[in-house]
Design an enzyme around this catalytic site. Structure first.
Site, PDB file in Angstrom:
ATOM      1  N   HIS A 156       0.845  -1.187   0.000  1.00 12.04           N
ATOM      2  CA  HIS A 156       0.000   0.000   0.000  1.00 12.04           C
ATOM      3  C   HIS A 156       0.886   1.245   0.000  1.00 12.04           C
ATOM      4  O   HIS A 156       2.020   1.225   0.488  1.00 12.04           O
ATOM      5  CB  HIS A 156      -0.896   0.011   1.233  1.00 12.04           C
ATOM      6  CG  HIS A 156      -1.967  -1.030   1.204  1.00 12.04           C
ATOM      7  ND1 HIS A 156      -3.100  -0.936   1.964  1.00 12.04           N
ATOM      8  CD2 HIS A 156      -2.082  -2.191   0.500  1.00 12.04           C
ATOM      9  CE1 HIS A 156      -3.874  -1.983   1.736  1.00 12.04           C
ATOM     10  NE2 HIS A 156      -3.261  -2.759   0.860  1.00 12.04           N
ATOM     11  N   GLU A 185       0.883   4.013   1.729  1.00 11.87           N
ATOM     12  CA  GLU A 185       1.345   4.508   3.025  1.00 11.87           C
ATOM     13  C   GLU A 185       2.541   3.698   3.529  1.00 11.87           C
ATOM     14  O   GLU A 185       3.522   4.255   4.024  1.00 11.87           O
ATOM     15  CB  GLU A 185       0.218   4.432   4.067  1.00 11.87           C
ATOM     16  CG  GLU A 185      -1.000   5.267   3.729  1.00 11.87           C
ATOM     17  CD  GLU A 185      -2.073   4.515   2.954  1.00 11.87           C
ATOM     18  OE1 GLU A 185      -3.241   4.881   3.082  1.00 11.87           O
ATOM     19  OE2 GLU A 185      -1.741   3.570   2.200  1.00 11.87           O
ATOM     20  N   CYS A 242      -6.160   2.152   5.586  1.00 10.88           N
ATOM     21  CA  CYS A 242      -6.813   0.897   5.970  1.00 10.88           C
ATOM     22  C   CYS A 242      -6.280   0.457   7.337  1.00 10.88           C
ATOM     23  O   CYS A 242      -5.286   1.009   7.840  1.00 10.88           O
ATOM     24  CB  CYS A 242      -6.554  -0.164   4.911  1.00 10.88           C
ATOM     25  SG  CYS A 242      -4.868  -0.841   4.940  1.00 10.88           S
ATOM     26  N   CYS A 299      -2.503  -0.247   7.325  1.00 10.97           N
ATOM     27  CA  CYS A 299      -1.688   0.970   7.242  1.00 10.97           C
ATOM     28  C   CYS A 299      -1.751   1.763   8.544  1.00 10.97           C
ATOM     29  O   CYS A 299      -0.726   2.293   8.993  1.00 10.97           O
ATOM     30  CB  CYS A 299      -2.129   1.820   6.058  1.00 10.97           C
ATOM     31  SG  CYS A 299      -1.737   1.048   4.465  1.00 10.97           S
TER      32      CYS A 299
END
Length: 176
Positions: A67, A69, A93, A96
């Site tokens: 992801h 991040e 999410c 993250c």
């Protein structure tokens, strides 16, 4: 430029929307390259200097943890990023958020919320429900949250909404 203290760290004010726009640009680059969903992130210092930029690479890498991040904080190295503010195109999410907590990132700005992500096929709310079952609680999405460890702030921009519309318009988008 005026300053404010958040979670013990001094950040400049007003919030520099150019950092969110840089995250949005990164997300477009990732989508156009077929690397993953419409998610980008920028890690910056308290003066607004960009330290790292990343976009989602789940499809490119085949790694579900790729992801934006997480890639942005991995690029910085180290395990304590208490000097960093993160700008993300979407509300982080649960994975993250946990990574940001472990990295000690004190403030996160996000552009698009979980409802918007759900509308384009990313159902983080379902993951929150599962986590609630596991931990015997009922996590609820909060648009803004401030704890002693992490402040989450909404920074909506029209370009963020346009990014998600662009993702939906692409017939070659890969869902995961």
């Amino acid at each position: 430029m005026e300053s404010a203290i958040d979670n013990g760290y001094v950040f400049p004010r007003p919030v520099d929307t150019r950092l969110m726009r840089a995250a949005i640009r990164a997300a477009y680059e990732g989508v156009d390259a077929g690397h993953g969903g419409p998610f980008g992130a920028v890690a910056a210092d308290g003066e607004g200097n960009i330290l790292s930029v990343a976009h989602n690479e789940v499809l490119k890498s085949g790694d579900p943890t790729s992801h934006a991040e997480i890639l942005a904080i991995r690029a910085l190295g180290g395990y304590s990023l208490a000097h960093v503010v993160l700008y993300a195109t979407g509300y982080p999410c649960p994975m993250c958020l946990s990574s940001l907590l472990w990295a000690r990132v004190p403030v996160v700005y996000y552009c698009n919320d979980y409802t918007m992500a759900q509308e384009i096929g990313f159902d983080d709310v379902a993951f929150m429900r599962v986590l609630g079952e596991i931990y015997c609680c009922h996590p609820v999405f909060s648009p803004e949250s401030r704890t002693d460890r992490l402040s989450i702030r909404h920074l909506p921009l029209p370009e963020g909404k346009a990014l998600y519309a662009y993702w939906l318009s692409r017939p070659d988008r890969g869902m995961y």
